[in-house]
Each structure stands twice: as structure tokens, then as C-alpha cells.
Scaffold this active site. Structure first.
Site, PDB file in Angstrom:
ATOM      1  N   GLU A 149      -7.656   7.503   5.534  1.00 43.10           N
ATOM      2  CA  GLU A 149      -6.301   6.834   5.399  1.00 43.10           C
ATOM      3  C   GLU A 149      -6.387   5.376   5.484  1.00 43.10           C
ATOM      4  O   GLU A 149      -5.268   4.769   4.633  1.00 43.10           O
ATOM      5  CB  GLU A 149      -5.404   6.875   6.733  1.00 43.10           C
ATOM      6  CG  GLU A 149      -5.318   8.533   7.146  1.00 43.10           C
ATOM      7  CD  GLU A 149      -3.990   8.999   6.189  1.00 43.10           C
ATOM      8  OE1 GLU A 149      -4.412   9.104   4.832  1.00 43.10           O
ATOM      9  OE2 GLU A 149      -2.916   9.122   6.471  1.00 43.10           O
ATOM     10  N   THR A 201       2.104   4.505   0.070  1.00 42.72           N
ATOM     11  CA  THR A 201       2.295   3.980   1.619  1.00 42.72           C
ATOM     12  C   THR A 201       2.165   2.485   2.008  1.00 42.72           C
ATOM     13  O   THR A 201       3.031   1.847   2.539  1.00 42.72           O
ATOM     14  CB  THR A 201       1.225   4.613   2.403  1.00 42.72           C
ATOM     15  OG1 THR A 201       1.457   6.167   2.027  1.00 42.72           O
ATOM     16  CG2 THR A 201       1.397   4.556   3.716  1.00 42.72           C
TER      17      THR A 201
END
Length: 330
Positions: A149, A201
Site C-alpha cells: 500500500e 489514491t
């Protein structure tokens, strides 16, 4: 991890590396909805659809070799690939680590807001752990996968990773140290619309306000507590009332054409509520009945047909399995 723990785990790995139980596995890694409206970075939910398909096999020599069969042109260098970064973090805690071949068929579109990077990160560590004799705990796997991530968004967060690994709905009480709470929930149907635009993101994080008014924070805390209580009490009305975000959604929704109309029309069609899935552009809605979820899909479709924006929809349910492992001895 303590030295004696590593010694114990490597001892259990040895017979597998020698050619015993399994040389390879295939895994289905689920899409996830992060935040669940009010729970920014702390709540997440795994879905039955869509799912990535990954094949992970032990190599006869050290190293990580990655290939994609999906056409998204994602990097294959382990340090730049989310699956590679997650696996490298795991192998740092394994003495004399083996090599791995990883093949990824990505069916969760990158930048969709449905946990595409988390699916790859979670899928590879679950698969590798299986091949190593399940020497690491689920909490360890979340810790490793968070490195993927960080490659994707620049931040280690677990709201997609945790439900992908544990299944169901998870609460991240703390990142450092990790404290993951699995939540029960009543039967729920999930309708998702993915307008075919990309919201990165990292970009979606950049536009967030750095300061929050106290009155907004108090309202948000009440909604998070109400949503968790609603799940655990099987209280659909409380779930619906708590699906409100006064901090993140007002900013991020500006990046998603048709968001306000989709939300309004979905609730009028009977949805309990919903909002942005992760950082978007996907939008999710929760419903008590399947027929309602299908009607929500219809009104979502109407909005994007009218806007002339390509889209994809899913009517699905919560996946309580997380990453699913299948033996692959070919």
C-alpha cells in the site's frame, strides 16, 4: 520478530522447500471497500466480486519474478510492484528465503477505489505464507502487505488489507501497533458502480483538509461508533443513520461526476446508505434486500448513461473468506 520465533518457523518451512506438500498455489484476492463512509482509514469490508486471480509458486533459486496477464502495464520490478514490495517485507523475516514466481491476473481495475493494490499485496503474502507452512499470523500478513500500500499511495494503511486477509468487516483500532478487530454484521447486499475514470489514491489524499473542526470530528466519531454498533446489533436503521461522512466525502466527491445524484437516487430506491469506496471513483451502497440492491444498480446505471460516462456495476455481498487459497501442483 524474536530470533527463536524465526528459528521455529523456518524449521516448519524446510520440508515444504524440499518438495513435500505444495510447490504452488492459486489465490482469489477480493475487492474491498475502505472507509465505509465515516471510517476513514479504520473501517473496511471484503466483497465477493470482483476478485483478482494470482498464481504463486516456489522457485528453485532465490529471487522474485513477477508477470502480469491483465494488460494494465504495471511494473514487474519487485520493489516497484505492490505484490513484490509486500513479499519482500515478508522475506526479510525468513532465514534463507526461497524464490517465488508470481503471475497476476488483475480483475480489479487499478485506481477503481476497490482495493486493487490491496488485493495484490494481500494475495501474495497469503499465498507465500501457505507455501511456507503458514508460519506467520494474519496480523503479520497485514503488516507485510501494508508495504504494498505504501508503494501504491505513499502511506501504509490497512483498511483494505485487513478485510482482504481476515474477510468480512474489520476495524483498524491502531496501525502502530497493529490492532485489528473483526466485526460481525447482519446480511447485507452491496451495489457498486465504477465509473470508468481514474482517481489515484495519492491524489485523493492530497486534496484532504489538514485540519478538522471540533464539531465535525464529534459528529464523525458518533457516526463511526453508531456504524460499528449497528453492525454488531444487527440494527439496519442504525447502520443507515450512521452512513454519513462530514469530513472526507464533501471534498473527495467533487472528483466523481454524478456522485450526489447517485447517492440521492440510491437512497430513494431503498438503500440504507453508502458513499465513496476508498478514494473513489467507485461508489457503493448497502441494502437489506437483494431486490433493493438490484433497483439501486438500475438507478446508478441511469445516472451514468445520462452523463455519457462508461461504467461497470456489481451486485454482491460481503465475503467472509478473505483471500481464498487453491492448491496448484501443475
Amino acid at each position: 520478530m524474536k530470533e527463536e520465533q524465526l528459528d521455529k518457523k523456518i524449521a516448519s518451512f524446510a520440508p515444504l522447500a524440499a518438495g513435500g506438500i505444495s510447490k504452488g498455489v492459486k489465490v482469489f484476492a477480493p475487492a474491498t471497500v475502505a472507509n465505509l463512509v465515516c471510517g476513514f482509514d479504520v473501517l473496511g469490508m471484503a466483497l465477493h466480486r470482483p476478485q483478482d486471480l494470482m498464481s504463486v509458486r516456489l522457485r528453485d533459486e532465490p529471487g522474485i519474478v513477477i508477470q502480469h496477464t491483465d494488460g494494465y502495464q504495471l511494473p514487474v520490478e519487485p520493489e516497484k510492484n505492490v505484490a513484490g514490495a509486500a513479499l519482500l517485507a515478508m522475506l526479510e523475516e525468513v532465514k534463507e528465503p526461497p524464490g517465488f514466481d508470481i503471475t497476476i491476473d488483475k480483475r480489479i481495475k487499478p485506481g477503481s477505489g476497490l482495493g486493487s493494490s490491496a488485493a495484490s499485496s494481500a494475495g501474495v503474502v497469503v499465498a507465500a505464507n501457505h507455501l511456507l507452512g503458514n508460519i506467520f499470523s494474519n496480523e503479520d500478513l497485514v503488516r507485510f502487505a501494508m508495504n504494498g500500500e505504501k508503494v501504491a499511495s505513499g502511506v501504509k494503511h490497512a483498511d483494505n488489507i485487513a478485510p482482504a486477509i481476515y474477510g468480512g468487516i474489520t476495524l483498524i483500532r491502531s496501525i502502530f501497533p497493529l490492532d485489528i478487530v473483526q466485526l460481525s454484521a447482519p446480511p447485507l447486499y452491496v451495489t457498486v458502480v465504477h465509473p470508468q475514470i481514474e482517481v489515484r489514491t495519492s491524489d485523493a489524499r492530497q486534496i484532504l483538509r489538514k485540519e478538522v473542526k471540533l464539531k465535525d470530528a464529534i459528529r464523525q466519531w458518533g457516526n463511526i461508533a453508531g456504524l460499528v454498533a449497528g453492525f454488531m446489533k444487527n440494527d439496519y436503521s442504525l447502520i443507515g443513520r450512521s452512513l454519513e461522512d462530514v469530513i472526507i466525502e464533501p471534498v473527495r466527491s467533487m472528483l466523481i461526476p454524478g456522485f450526489d445524484e447517485v447517492k440521492k437516487n440510491s437512497k430513494e430506491a431503498g438503500a440504507l446508505g453508502g458513499g465513496i469506496s476508498g478514494s473513489g471513483p467507485s461508489i457503493f451502497m448497502l441494502s437489506r434486500e437483494e431486490s433493493t440492491a438490484q433497483q439501486v444498480e438500475y438507478v446508478m446505471t441511469e445516472v451514468y448513461v445520462k452523463l455519457g460516462i462508461d461504467f461497470k456495476t456489481y451486485v454482491t455481498t460481503i465475503s467472509y473468506d478473505g483471500v481464498k487459497v487453491l492448491e496448484d501442483n501443475e
